[in-house]
Write a protein that holds these residues in place. Sequence first.
Motif, short mmCIF file in Angstrom:
data_model
loop_
_atom_site.label_atom_id
_atom_site.label_comp_id
_atom_site.label_asym_id
_atom_site.label_seq_id
_atom_site.Cartn_x
_atom_site.Cartn_y
_atom_site.Cartn_z
N ALA C 31 0.85 -1.19 0.00
CA ALA C 31 0.00 0.00 0.00
C ALA C 31 0.88 1.25 0.00
O ALA C 31 0.61 2.22 -0.72
N GLY C 32 1.97 1.16 0.79
CA GLY C 32 2.89 2.29 0.84
C GLY C 32 3.55 2.56 -0.50
O GLY C 32 3.83 3.70 -0.86
N GLU C 33 3.79 1.49 -1.26
CA GLU C 33 4.49 1.65 -2.53
C GLU C 33 3.69 2.42 -3.58
O GLU C 33 4.25 2.92 -4.54
N ILE C 34 2.37 2.49 -3.40
CA ILE C 34 1.60 3.28 -4.37
C ILE C 34 0.98 4.53 -3.73
O ILE C 34 0.19 5.24 -4.36
N GLY C 136 4.60 -2.41 -9.08
CA GLY C 136 5.49 -1.83 -10.09
C GLY C 136 4.76 -1.73 -11.40
O GLY C 136 3.65 -2.27 -11.57
N GLU C 137 5.41 -1.05 -12.32
CA GLU C 137 4.78 -0.85 -13.61
C GLU C 137 5.15 -2.00 -14.53
O GLU C 137 6.31 -2.37 -14.64
N ALA C 138 4.18 -2.56 -15.18
CA ALA C 138 4.46 -3.59 -16.17
C ALA C 138 4.30 -2.98 -17.56
O ALA C 138 3.57 -1.99 -17.71
N ARG C 139 4.99 -3.55 -18.50
CA ARG C 139 4.90 -3.09 -19.90
C ARG C 139 3.46 -2.81 -20.31
O ARG C 139 2.55 -3.57 -20.03
N GLY C 140 3.26 -1.73 -21.01
CA GLY C 140 1.97 -1.48 -21.64
C GLY C 140 0.87 -1.03 -20.70
O GLY C 140 -0.28 -0.97 -21.07
N THR C 141 1.24 -0.76 -19.47
CA THR C 141 0.21 -0.22 -18.56
C THR C 141 0.81 1.05 -17.96
O THR C 141 2.02 1.17 -17.85
N LEU C 146 0.45 -5.37 -9.14
CA LEU C 146 1.12 -6.29 -8.23
C LEU C 146 2.06 -7.17 -9.04
O LEU C 146 1.63 -7.91 -9.93
N LEU C 147 3.36 -7.06 -8.78
CA LEU C 147 4.33 -7.94 -9.44
C LEU C 147 4.58 -9.09 -8.49
O LEU C 147 5.19 -8.92 -7.44
N ALA C 148 4.08 -10.24 -8.87
CA ALA C 148 4.14 -11.40 -7.98
C ALA C 148 5.21 -12.36 -8.50
O ALA C 148 5.11 -12.86 -9.61
N THR C 149 6.22 -12.59 -7.68
CA THR C 149 7.33 -13.43 -8.12
C THR C 149 7.28 -14.76 -7.39
O THR C 149 7.06 -14.80 -6.18
N ARG C 150 7.46 -15.82 -8.16
CA ARG C 150 7.37 -17.14 -7.57
C ARG C 150 8.35 -18.08 -8.24
O ARG C 150 8.72 -17.90 -9.39
N PRO C 151 8.80 -19.09 -7.51
CA PRO C 151 9.66 -20.09 -8.14
C PRO C 151 8.84 -21.05 -8.98
O PRO C 151 7.65 -21.28 -8.71
N ALA C 159 9.75 -16.65 -11.72
CA ALA C 159 8.94 -15.95 -12.71
C ALA C 159 8.14 -14.87 -12.01
O ALA C 159 7.62 -15.08 -10.91
N THR C 160 8.09 -13.71 -12.63
CA THR C 160 7.28 -12.61 -12.09
C THR C 160 6.01 -12.54 -12.92
O THR C 160 6.05 -12.49 -14.15
N ILE C 161 4.89 -12.57 -12.23
CA ILE C 161 3.61 -12.70 -12.91
C ILE C 161 2.74 -11.50 -12.58
O ILE C 161 2.72 -11.02 -11.44
N VAL C 162 2.05 -10.97 -13.61
CA VAL C 162 1.13 -9.87 -13.38
C VAL C 162 -0.27 -10.26 -13.83
O VAL C 162 -0.44 -11.15 -14.67
N CYS C 163 -1.23 -9.60 -13.28
CA CYS C 163 -2.63 -9.81 -13.65
C CYS C 163 -3.13 -8.42 -14.06
O CYS C 163 -3.39 -7.57 -13.21
#
Lengths: 439, 279, 348, 106
Positions: C31-34, C136-141, C146-151, C159-163
């Motif tokens: 929340a702080g990050e935005i 964080g900002e993802a391409r094209g937006t 939410l940049l969600a990183t998971r093994p 892999a970092t996954i966005v929705c």
Amino acid sequence: MSSKKIQFDVIVVGAGLAGSTAAAVAARNGLNTAVIERGQQPGGKNFFGGAVYTHALQEIYPDLWDRNPPLERPVTETGFWFMSKDGMVKATVQGGKLNNDPIDAYVALRARFDSWWADQAKSEGAFIIPKTLVEEFIYQDGKVVGVKTDRPQGDVYAPVVIICEGVNNLLTQKLGLIDHDIRPAATALGVKQLISLPAETINARLGLPSNEHGLAISVMGDVSMGMAGLGFLYTAEKAISLGVGVTLEALRKSGVKPYELLQRYLNHPAVAPLIEGGQLMEYGAHLIPEGGWKEMPRLYTDGVMVAGDAATMVNALHWEGTNMAIIAGQQAGLTAVEAHRQGDFSSKTLSAYQAGLKERFVMKDLYQYRNLSRFLDSHPEFMDIYPTFLNDALGMFFSGFGKPKKRLYKDILRTLTSRRPLLKVVGDLVSFGRTIIGI
Amino acid sequence: MLHALVGIKQVPDTTNIRIDPETGSLIRQGVPTIINPYDAHAVAAAVEWKRKLGGKITVITMGPPAAVSALQECIEMGADKGILVSDRKFSGADTLATSYVLAEAIKKIHEEDPIDLIFFGKQAIDGDTAQVGPGVAVRLGYPLITYAVNIREVNLEEGYALIERKTELRNEIIKTTLPAAMTCEKEIAEIPYAALPDLIASLRYKPQVWTADEPVAYDIAQIGLKGSPTMVFKTGTPVQHEPGELIKAAGTSLDKAVDLVLNKIMEHASGAPLIGGKK
Amino acid sequence: MSRRFWVFIEQEEGKIHPVAGELLGVARRLAGEIADELKQKNETAVVEGILVGHEVDDLAQEAIRLGAERVYQVDAPEFKYYLNRPYTEALKTLVKKYKPEVFLIGATTMGRDLAGAVATSLKTGLTADCTQLEMGEARGTNKKLLLATRPAFGGNVIATIVCKDHLPQMATVRPRVFDASPVNKKARGEVIKEKIKVTPDMLNAQVVEFITNQASAIKLEYADVIVSGGRGLGSPKGFELIKALADELGGVVGSSRACVDAGWISYDHQVGQTGKTVRPKLYIAAGISGAIQHKVGMQDSDFILAINRDPSAPIFSVATVGLVGDLYEIIPALIKKIHASKNKGGQA
Amino acid sequence: MSKQTKIPQEELPEVYIDDILMSIKYFTDEQEFHLAIKDTDTCVRCVDKPCINFCPVGAYRLQEGGTVQIAVQSCIECGTCRVLCPPNNVSWKYPRGGFGVAYKFG
């Protein structure tokens, strides 16, 4: 559940190179052919240095190159490295007579290659049954008429069985085709690491102009720590395969752990820089039936033929085995076809298998080298004194500056004679010559 | 008669994956594809219950044409029918799009031959998401039992099953109406060693292949990349930590080395009380 | 308008699962990050907890102390025990009503059971088992996502996954991946009670019996000291030595995957990508080579002591201190010294 | 016959074989072991116990009391122990079909 009899024209035990070849040839000639393989896939239990030979591959599939064989690199440089404790004399040949089209030998990786080779047999119509172990034979009137596998309802019938079970030839022994287990003095254990490196790194470190060039090297000397045996180095496309093979007899006496022997080779100052930064892709070990002619079982009996490692078809000096397995598989397959044509599966008909092999390099070479394994076992100096001498001699020759050269030559000679009397040296060389010429 | 459906996935064997140190990408060579191990146990469980109750097992998977071999393996274990849902239009699907594709296919199967129980593995070893099974259950409106370790009873006449599942605190027995969906742990059943005739039949077996158009006409907006709300933004290799200090501990140096290590633990924040030092 | 960062407050038998506190901490950071970005639009970010259960008023207050600014509480007898469908219904209904931006759920047995079902009912994206989360900002937006990183692939790749186009952006997070934010005893917040209609068909599956599970008594995730053994033990008997050291330290026994695969010890002891993620104060790895799948499960421990004969073993790359030598010599020596030091400490 | 004798251990590097074995793929048979020591006492009486050394995957491990245990799951089915065990005390057969080592490269 209905117990319908599972019946084929021919059963091949083992989908290695001999087995898949026998099956391909039999199926191509119209036989309903089953190959029973104990691994998850063909090739999954197989392990070698090593190289395959285009003459044999093309003999089975003249359109070989249209079938996209999964080969790694052609062998464009080959020969011996003579290893001392901290030095290496390299005697290799490249270009010249090796520049045949196609190149005579290609480095391959067995899991992929054997799987592909089995697929070719499948394309000829052979039926491959993986994940199934053949444990016994089914006899009728004293003759083999099929095999028992380890699966429930696992009996499979055929009037002729081709055994390509590999070096641990338990079925061959069960049939009484040989009266003893493989012998420690005539069997080598090969251990190997496959180490991955970028193709360009391999090219740069080994002086190969491109990925279309590769090495097949036999290493003699300190690599086997005086045991009867050899080291090897082969280049795959993006990996180097390094291994050592020593006879079981010598291994037992030495008290050496095979993987430590291998690690010592990998640590050698002339070898370590070649693989620095590489990643271990796979370690493994396999027995090599080096007994050749002298340890060979009977190759056939009523309803049965034996081919490949199970029949000790390996030439220990030239590291030939895959081509012998393929040609033997071919002969066995053809013989099964002929037996079906005649409707007779007795040993009389199947004797054509051995007769066919006698006409080929397989039996000729095995006969010629029949004394080799005993020779190496009784002449440890070839693993020890001579390679070290070669290193010392050349090392002194090229570093003896500021010394009267006559004295240098004397010194060089002394490094040899202090270890082995000159007369014995001459004797060793003569008997080595006789061994490989086969007299 | 039981009609069990098992959803499976073919996966690269992640126990043997290696990373190219230069490009950071997966080295695919030499990585065999296998049936997802949890799914194999799910099939085994379905087979056990088919043997008890009579009936049949349909196995379904979404994947490339090569996934046929995974279905054949299910036939080998005792499944009766395999369906491969395969189409380029499905590629790029995340778990939501995958659950849509599978759920629609299962509806179709159910129409023709009503299903009593759906089995999934608890998760696939390549993605480890554990979402497709629950997703399918939700889309079908079936009760969902995850982390199943044991099926106590399947009563087709009265339409219920008793299933034991694992939770963090304990195991619980769930009584569910049928049809229901479950995701299975390995304990659910042992993989059977197939009889040779079954193995041979499986090698010859050719599963049905369903496309994005036939026999289910999929909504193009819900499949493949388009139907996937999540996308991979970037990939990388895990961060390497700074290596610590190495101490040789052999022979005469053993005592010293052990002392040294214990001191370091004591000095380290919060380490002291662990080995009897002062708080 | 405020952007809602939601955390599912997992509770069982009147206890909040520690992962809820960890997630509230993460949500506050996110929340702080935005916050700055929102300020320009005259918006705010708020962290809210979702609590489902029966007679859980106290837990709502606890959630506030753990970092929730507001709690939505669903409290009815049908929710006394966790059941997938009623809980899914509750979460789905609340999401539809309040439209949160981000929804975090613990990757526990319950959380994983629930998250997949909720995401599917809402037709939104869910990233499972995340190890890093940031805005964080993802391409094209041009907005922060939410940049969600998971093994993935057994921990070999991250892999970092966005929705991008769906809300809420959902993620599950393993226990012990993040630090819990400190408990604020004075924190006050609003509790909003919500009514959820549970239809009979949602109760088609019912818990009819509980079985106490011996194995799940091993609480690797929250142990302060873990002593783990690997293939280098040589045989299952080696775990007796591991156990002796763990007992001396008041810790629990862990294992590498190799030993579990070999049947030397049960799966509940396995640390790593396919086992448990742990963050003890002290982690001792004995005879563990350090395959990636093991390292990802323990590399964030405060102090890692690795014992291995091979100085090039990859485990040393994550070790605070590495001992090169025979574990069968080193561990008995450790046990002896710790024992002695404890006795001394007790007298002091 | 070879004149080769025992090689001093210090000439060899120490190798942590278990790490190397991580490179090998196995399909482990959890229901059936394909290798076994026929008679434990025979191992105790065997003075040299060369199996501890010659096995290329180090599957033979010396236990307290001089018995030998086989880590069957690491076996690569090479056959060395069958041929070399001095008292012929290993019951050796292949794993069931599909189980055991599965070389990825070979």
